[in-house]
Scaffold this motif. Structure first.
Motif, PDB file in Angstrom:
ATOM      1  N   LYS A 148      -3.042 -27.013  -7.500  1.00  0.00           N
ATOM      2  CA  LYS A 148      -3.890 -25.901  -7.079  1.00  0.00           C
ATOM      3  C   LYS A 148      -5.323 -26.133  -7.552  1.00  0.00           C
ATOM      4  O   LYS A 148      -6.281 -25.849  -6.842  1.00  0.00           O
ATOM      5  CB  LYS A 148      -3.348 -24.600  -7.675  1.00  0.00           C
ATOM      6  N   ARG A 149      -5.439 -26.665  -8.774  1.00  0.00           N
ATOM      7  CA  ARG A 149      -6.761 -26.971  -9.314  1.00  0.00           C
ATOM      8  C   ARG A 149      -7.497 -27.946  -8.403  1.00  0.00           C
ATOM      9  O   ARG A 149      -8.672 -27.804  -8.105  1.00  0.00           O
ATOM     10  CB  ARG A 149      -6.618 -27.655 -10.670  1.00  0.00           C
ATOM     11  N   GLY A 181      -8.591 -26.444  -5.176  1.00  0.00           N
ATOM     12  CA  GLY A 181      -9.768 -25.616  -5.457  1.00  0.00           C
ATOM     13  C   GLY A 181     -11.005 -26.461  -5.564  1.00  0.00           C
ATOM     14  O   GLY A 181     -12.085 -26.097  -5.080  1.00  0.00           O
ATOM     15  N   PHE A 182     -10.842 -27.618  -6.188  1.00  0.00           N
ATOM     16  CA  PHE A 182     -11.981 -28.521  -6.375  1.00  0.00           C
ATOM     17  C   PHE A 182     -12.484 -29.046  -5.031  1.00  0.00           C
ATOM     18  O   PHE A 182     -13.673 -29.060  -4.755  1.00  0.00           O
ATOM     19  CB  PHE A 182     -11.558 -29.679  -7.276  1.00  0.00           C
ATOM     20  N   LYS A 199     -14.389 -26.518  -3.066  1.00  0.00           N
ATOM     21  CA  LYS A 199     -15.754 -26.393  -3.564  1.00  0.00           C
ATOM     22  C   LYS A 199     -16.640 -27.502  -3.008  1.00  0.00           C
ATOM     23  O   LYS A 199     -17.786 -27.267  -2.622  1.00  0.00           O
ATOM     24  CB  LYS A 199     -15.734 -26.463  -5.096  1.00  0.00           C
ATOM     25  N   TYR A 201     -17.730 -26.679   0.405  1.00  0.00           N
ATOM     26  CA  TYR A 201     -18.800 -25.674   0.372  1.00  0.00           C
ATOM     27  C   TYR A 201     -20.146 -26.361   0.170  1.00  0.00           C
ATOM     28  O   TYR A 201     -21.121 -26.077   0.853  1.00  0.00           O
ATOM     29  CB  TYR A 201     -18.588 -24.690  -0.781  1.00  0.00           C
ATOM     30  N   HIS A 202     -20.176 -27.277  -0.825  1.00  0.00           N
ATOM     31  CA  HIS A 202     -21.440 -27.971  -1.122  1.00  0.00           C
ATOM     32  C   HIS A 202     -21.972 -28.669   0.119  1.00  0.00           C
ATOM     33  O   HIS A 202     -23.144 -28.578   0.435  1.00  0.00           O
ATOM     34  CB  HIS A 202     -21.245 -29.043  -2.197  1.00  0.00           C
ATOM     35  N   ARG A 241     -23.144 -26.371   2.967  1.00  0.00           N
ATOM     36  CA  ARG A 241     -24.272 -25.481   2.700  1.00  0.00           C
ATOM     37  C   ARG A 241     -25.568 -26.235   2.487  1.00  0.00           C
ATOM     38  O   ARG A 241     -26.616 -25.638   2.294  1.00  0.00           O
ATOM     39  CB  ARG A 241     -23.970 -24.636   1.465  1.00  0.00           C
ATOM     40  N   GLU A 268     -23.931 -33.087 -10.297  1.00  0.00           N
ATOM     41  CA  GLU A 268     -23.231 -32.289 -11.314  1.00  0.00           C
ATOM     42  C   GLU A 268     -23.729 -32.638 -12.713  1.00  0.00           C
ATOM     43  O   GLU A 268     -23.781 -31.791 -13.586  1.00  0.00           O
ATOM     44  CB  GLU A 268     -21.724 -32.519 -11.228  1.00  0.00           C
ATOM     45  N   THR A 301     -23.238 -28.997 -14.789  1.00  0.00           N
ATOM     46  CA  THR A 301     -21.885 -28.533 -14.523  1.00  0.00           C
ATOM     47  C   THR A 301     -20.853 -29.587 -14.904  1.00  0.00           C
ATOM     48  O   THR A 301     -19.702 -29.271 -15.162  1.00  0.00           O
ATOM     49  CB  THR A 301     -21.706 -28.177 -13.038  1.00  0.00           C
ATOM     50  N   LEU A 320     -17.102 -29.290 -16.429  1.00  0.00           N
ATOM     51  CA  LEU A 320     -15.929 -29.936 -15.839  1.00  0.00           C
ATOM     52  C   LEU A 320     -15.232 -30.812 -16.871  1.00  0.00           C
ATOM     53  O   LEU A 320     -14.003 -30.870 -16.935  1.00  0.00           O
ATOM     54  CB  LEU A 320     -16.322 -30.775 -14.621  1.00  0.00           C
TER      55      LEU A 320
END
Lengths: 246, 368, 300
Positions: free
Chosen positions: B2-3, B6-7, B10, B13-14, B17, B198, B203, B207
């Motif tokens: 799941k992690r 999720g990664f 993300k 998204y980057h 966007r 990152e 960030t 991480l």
């Protein structure tokens, strides 16, 4: 003896579309005064200062800086002011001497004058041993002192300081303020913008901007009396609270 | 797991966007392929030439007519003096001058020999070469038609046939090259930039100080780009098939599989770059200088490897793009199967394992 | 002990970032590392969060060794690095749920811990983090650091670049978190924030000057401090620096803090000296020492 005004702002306003960043601010700053221009991030400090140093045209209102009009005489304003910010100060990859020479050059000083000023500045700051070292290798406090001196190279009437002492150790900070007092004593006007209220305590007079308006303007002592608090930080907290929850 | 998902979410998204990366991802391939396909070409067409005819007889006229009838040349100017040759070249429009000697026909009959001087503007050597070849071909052709019926003791008639790209279309050569560049760019540059971003934002510190394992971070960074690169490769192949009518002679499946292999090679390189570079800017510089330039200059994409000096030929061997270009040219143009490109494929696999090996070794679980 | 360092040293190339640092933080304590930029605060944080290995010395966080058990530490601490490390292009909610996911939890699971902070930024939950004000970024970063219910919270300069109102709110939040049993190590260059911590370590040039409660540090100040004011600040400082009995003089807002070498100091004597120097409106009174006075005395 009444001292002359070096900054006079009257109903100075800047709007971006529907948003009024600076809302009809009026104030004056006298020669040799240390004037604190306070406010939270986004309160309009930076926009107001940009208008005063001639890099942003006001939407309405008038202002004179060093006797020159902020609409039409920005070139003269730039010649008569110095600027120092925490972010951009000096070139890390140039030596102390090279930095002084470079900034002297862009302020239009003659070669002879630069040489003279350079020697004077290096001896005043006690930098003789390290004048050929890269600025990047100096401790933060020295960099800040040097960069303040550099902003005074062309003997400006007003120096704008943007959060000058954030993060510096307390002793260096006091040395820095001693330098500011000295410059003020010699007639240079010091305009300090900051959101760090502790710096406000050192100013002769302060204005506090909240949401584009100047909400308070007086000496720190009188402001503290007026709000019945111990520090400028508390003055700001009270002021912000009053405005947030009317 | 799941992690990990999720990664990856993300990461998408980057990408979606950031207009800049979207442009590099989807605008660049299309722009490049069209640019190379239409604008940049080695073929010559309607080249302006000038004629200096000292004899003005029947033969020269015939030759001139023949040249002007071809679609390759346009006779723009007739000049009369030797001195003018330089003048017309200096003006820049005229790329070649044909200089017929005096008494051309007479010499031809009397001495069985007459000379035409072909003077070309070699500021662009490739074009100059092509012009000379084309004119030679026309002259040869003319000569053969003249000699028809006349018995010469022996004669060698070269018969040329261009296979795999009979029309010598430049775009056939560029498509494999552009595909290589795009896959390299998207995979290596974009991953290295996204990892260094990152670091720059700080960030990465968070991480690292999380239960997420370093290899999960890396794989998570890489997966979106494998997917996007494949989309890109598909777009390029479709463009070349439908717009440039380029046939894909070999197996599409093999082409896809080799592309995935090369994408992984490039991603491994990207990860390697991000272990060295601390800022996005540095990552971009290293990707451009360290990857793009060699790909363009040394992979055989534009300059033939065989005509390079020996040291460069040797260096070209360590450039993954060289092998990939050989492979896809083989598949797309020659229609060969894995039995012909297994050697190159093995080399690429070896390189990939090598890069992944170093990246894993160099990847830090801490900040230094 | 929640955090304990013994004899930690770390150098980068030639520069010694921290030298022989030792201190302990008790469970549930709000401990402050107070010092200017470049004092070594961030290096200490990175060592404790297992991002750097010290050259010398050992340290433990939540009972785990920072080198051998780094994985255990990574899943049991919360860390907010110096710059608010958020994804600027993700929204408030996306940032938070991302950090929840990578720590193997959900926003709902630990919502009670972050609730009173998150409600303040919840109205902007669909806004990109890059478009938030400094104060809101700070709150979001804190939520992200708390989302997995860490035992120990590391906050590296959380109030730098944030306006006074947000700073005040932030410290109030820390006090509430502390009540929930979280051990907090916080660093700041602002001396006035020291008083808000249970205990502090004053740090400069990679070395600790003193460790104690803020009150105890101030009470250790060896001299009596006088507030001195006059009509011209620059001349006042100059004159005091020339005064033969001077121990130290530092500008402090509208006054200077003056200390004298002698035990028996007469205000009137100094006043007449200053008058002779041509100053007017002279004002001298005994003042309270504060953390900055203590820091400067220790750093001398």
């Amino acid at each position: 003896m009444k001292k002359e005004n070096v900054i006079e702002a009257d109903q100075l306003t800047k709007t971006f579309g529907d948003f009024t960043a600076v809302n009809a601010i009026s104030f004056e700053v006298k020669k040799g005064e240390i004037f604190g221009f306070l406010g939270a991030n986004g309160a309009g400090k930076t926009t107001a200062m940009k208008m005063l140093i001639g890099i942003s045209k006001p939407s309405s209102g008038t202002a004179k800086v060093a006797g020159f009009d902020v609409y039409s005489q920005t070139e003269f304003i730039k010649k008569n002011i110095g600027y120092m910010s925490q972010k951009f100060a000096l070139y890390d990859d140039l030596t102390v001497k090279e930095n002084i020479t470079f900034f002297g050059g862009i302020y239009g000083l003659s070669r002879k004058k630069i040489k003279e000023k350079r020697a004077q500045l290096i001896s005043e700051l006690g930098l003789e041993d390290i004048s050929n070292k890269l600025v990047g290798s100096l401790p933060l406090g020295w960099k800040q002192k040097l960069s303040f001196s550099v902003s005074l190279l062309h003997e400006p009437k007003i120096v704008f300081l943007d959060e000058p002492t954030g993060g510096v150790d307390p002793i260096t900070r006091r040395h820095f303020w001693e330098m500011i007092y000295k410059a003020a004593d010699q007639g240079t006007t010091i305009f300090v913008t900051t959101h760090y209220m502790d710096e406000a305590e050192y100013c002769d007079r302060v204005s506090i901007m909240v949401e584009g308006k100047i909400e308070a303007l007086d000496t720190p002592k009188k402001l503290k009396e007026q709000f019945k608090v111990e520090s400028m930080n508390d003055v700001f907290l009270k002021l912000a609270r009053n405005i947030e929850a009317p | 797991m799941k992690r990990f998902i999720g990664f990856i979410k993300k990461e998408f998204y980057h990408i979606f966007r950031d207009r800049r990366s979207l442009f590099i991802l989807f605008g660049m391939p299309i722009a490049q392929i069209l640019l190379f396909g239409f604008a940049i070409t080695n073929e010559i067409n309607n080249v302006d030439i000038a004629i200096l005819d000292h004899s003005k007889d029947a033969t020269t006229e015939e030759i001139i007519n023949k040249i002007s009838a071809s679609k390759y040349f346009t006779i723009k100017q007739i000049i009369v003096r030797e001195a003018d040759i330089e003048t017309v070249f200096k003006k820049g429009k005229i790329k070649a001058v044909l200089n017929f000697e005096k008494d051309f026909s007479k010499n031809l009959i009397k001495e069985q020999k007459a000379t035409i001087q072909i003077i070309t503007d070699a500021t662009d050597p490739n074009t100059a070469n092509s012009i000379t070849n084309y004119i030679n071909a026309i002259l040869q052709n003319y000569q053969q038609s003249k000699n028809k019926g006349i018995q010469i003791d022996y004669q060698i008639v070269p018969q040329t046939r261009m296979v795999y790209n009979p029309e010598l279309k430049g775009v056939f050569m560029f498509v494999p090259g552009v595909m290589t560049i795009i896959l390299m760019l998207v995979s290596a540059m974009m991953t290295s930039i996204s990892i260094t971003r990152e670091k720059e934002l700080g960030t990465m510190e968070i991480l690292l100080v999380s239960p997420l394992k370093p290899f999960q971070v890396i794989i998570g960074k890489v997966v979106p780009y494998i997917f996007l690169s494949l989309v890109n490769a598909t777009v390029i192949v479709l463009l070349s098939i439908f717009i440039f009518k380029m046939p894909v002679a070999g197996s599409l499946f093999l082409l896809g599989a080799e592309s995935v292999l090369f994408i992984i090679t490039s991603l491994a390189l990207g990860i390697l770059i991000s272990t060295i570079a601390q800022t996005q800017q540095a990552a971009m510089m290293i990707s451009l200088m360290g990857l793009m330039l060699p790909v363009i200059l040394l992979s055989g994409f534009i300059f033939p490897i065989a005509s390079m000096p020996i040291p460069l030929q040797i260096i070209s061997n360590i450039i993954p793009a060289k092998w990939f270009i050989i492979i896809i040219k083989g598949i797309m143009l020659k229609g060969v199967g894995i039995t012909y490109v297994w050697k190159e494929t093995l080399i690429l696999i070896g390189m990939t394992l090598f890069f992944i090996g170093i990246s894993v070794k160099k990847y830090k679980i801490r900040l230094e | 002990m929640s955090i304990s360092l013994s004899n930690i040293s770390k150098s980068y190339k030639k520069v010694k970032a921290v030298q022989d640092i030792s201190f302990d933080v008790n469970p549930g304590e709000l401990f402050g590392l107070i010092g200017p930029d470049g004092a070594g605060k961030t290096t200490i944080f990175r060592i404790l969060t297992t991002l750097l290995i010290p050259d010398e010395g050992t340290a433990k966080v939540a009972g785990f060794d920072i080198v051998a058990d780094y994985k255990a530490i990574r899943s049991s601490v919360g860390y907010m690095p110096g710059r608010f490390s958020l994804y600027q292009d993700l929204t408030v909610e996306e940032n938070l749920s991302f950090f929840a996911t990578i720590f193997g939890t959900t926003i709902e699971e630990n919502y009670d811990l972050i609730e009173d902070i998150y409600v303040q930024i919840a109205p902007f939950k669909n806004r990109r983090a890059g478009k938030l004000s400094g104060g809101m970024k700070q709150k979001l970063a804190l939520c992200c650091a708390l989302i997995h219910k860490p035992k120990v919270l590391f906050l590296d300069e959380p109030t730098t670049g944030v306006d006074p109102v947000s700073r005040k709110e932030f410290w109030e939040m820390l006090k509430r978190l502390q009540k929930k049993g979280i051990t907090i190590l916080v660093s700041t260059p602002y001396m006035d924030e020291a008083a808000l911590c249970d205990r502090i370590a004053l740090i400069q040039n990679g070395a600790i000057l003193d460790i104690d409660t803020p009150k105890a540090i101030v009470s250790k100040f060896p001299k009596t401090i006088y507030n001195v004011g006059a009509n011209n600040m620059y001349k006042l400082i100059q004159s005091l620096q020339d005064y033969e009995h001077l121990y130290s003089v530092f500008p402090f807002g509208e006054f200077v803090h003056y200390t004298d070498q002698r035990e028996s100091f007469e205000i009137a004597e100094l006043k007449s000296y200053l008058e002779k120097a041509g100053l007017t409106d002279i004002h001298i009174e005994v003042a309270q020492a504060n953390i900055e006075d203590a820091f400067m005395e220790l750093a001398k």
